[in-house]
Design an enzyme around this catalytic site. Sequence first.
Site, PDB file in Angstrom:
ATOM      1  N   HIS A 148       0.822  -1.213   0.000  1.00 26.49           N
ATOM      2  CA  HIS A 148       0.000   0.000   0.000  1.00 26.49           C
ATOM      3  C   HIS A 148       0.859   1.267   0.000  1.00 26.49           C
ATOM      4  CE1 HIS A 148      -3.942  -1.698   0.264  1.00 26.49           C
ATOM      5  NE2 HIS A 148      -3.749  -2.297   1.428  1.00 26.49           N
ATOM      6  N   CYS A 210      -0.448   1.471  -5.770  1.00 28.72           N
ATOM      7  CA  CYS A 210      -1.484   2.341  -6.335  1.00 28.72           C
ATOM      8  C   CYS A 210      -0.983   3.773  -6.474  1.00 28.72           C
ATOM      9  CB  CYS A 210      -2.726   2.328  -5.456  1.00 28.72           C
ATOM     10  SG  CYS A 210      -3.592   0.758  -5.420  1.00 28.72           S
TER      11      CYS A 210
END
Length: 273
Positions: A148, A210
């Site tokens: 993440h 991301c």
Amino acid sequence: MKRILSNMAITLMFIIGACFLAYPIIANLLSNRQHGEVIQDYQITVEQMNASVMAEEKEKALAYNQGLNGMVAHDPFIEGSGYVLPENYLGCLNVDGIMGTLVIDKIKINLPIYHGTRDEVLRQGVGHIKETALPIGGEGSHAVLTSHSGLNEAKLFTELDQLTKGDTFEIHVLDEILTYKVDQIKVVEPNQTDELKAVPDKDYVTLLTCTPIGVNSHRLLVRGERIFPEPQAEEIKETVNRSYVILAAATVVLVPIVLLSINWAINRNGSMR
């Protein structure tokens, strides 16, 4: 009385604000401490592993990689886009629950690598996309590691976008350190997975997260190609110094022996006349 209550309210607001500001820092420190403990346990276990067990672990990982048969990597951040885990996946490179560690000196990262890409995995370290090669290196190997970005409680891959071509990162797996040099950086849409495919005769590792942070509409891919760096200057110096010590010791031992041998030969020839 009103003034006292007003001051108390201001003080309370200040404390709450300070807590909000301090939370990411404290949480990241605690996260780093946890990562350090996990990595330390892994290193101790590896150091205590005998040669036959080490060789068996490497063979299992190699067999797994050879058995992938061109499986297509999925996007780890789209729920339900994955595949059923191969039967032997969790049994490969599983040392104290992790398969190795990822070290990126430029952005001060030292994170454990876990099996799979479940959300709980990606919140505590780096996940491995199971349809890609296990990170043991080798021609035709392409491991994809993900985590993440933008979490308040841990930095993880938040600063991955600071890497540039030519930077290096390391995979520490069992008793080996594999070094990769960044050769490609791309931003793609989640369904664009062609860049994650293995390439014959190439040894790749791609780091995936991301982007943009908070929007998460695309994927940042930082790919590294395996390199074999020369020993560092200190290592070379240590090797040279060791060689000098050995040479000096050999000289101390051999010179008297040679001199004694010459002296003995001269005396022997003289006595025979």
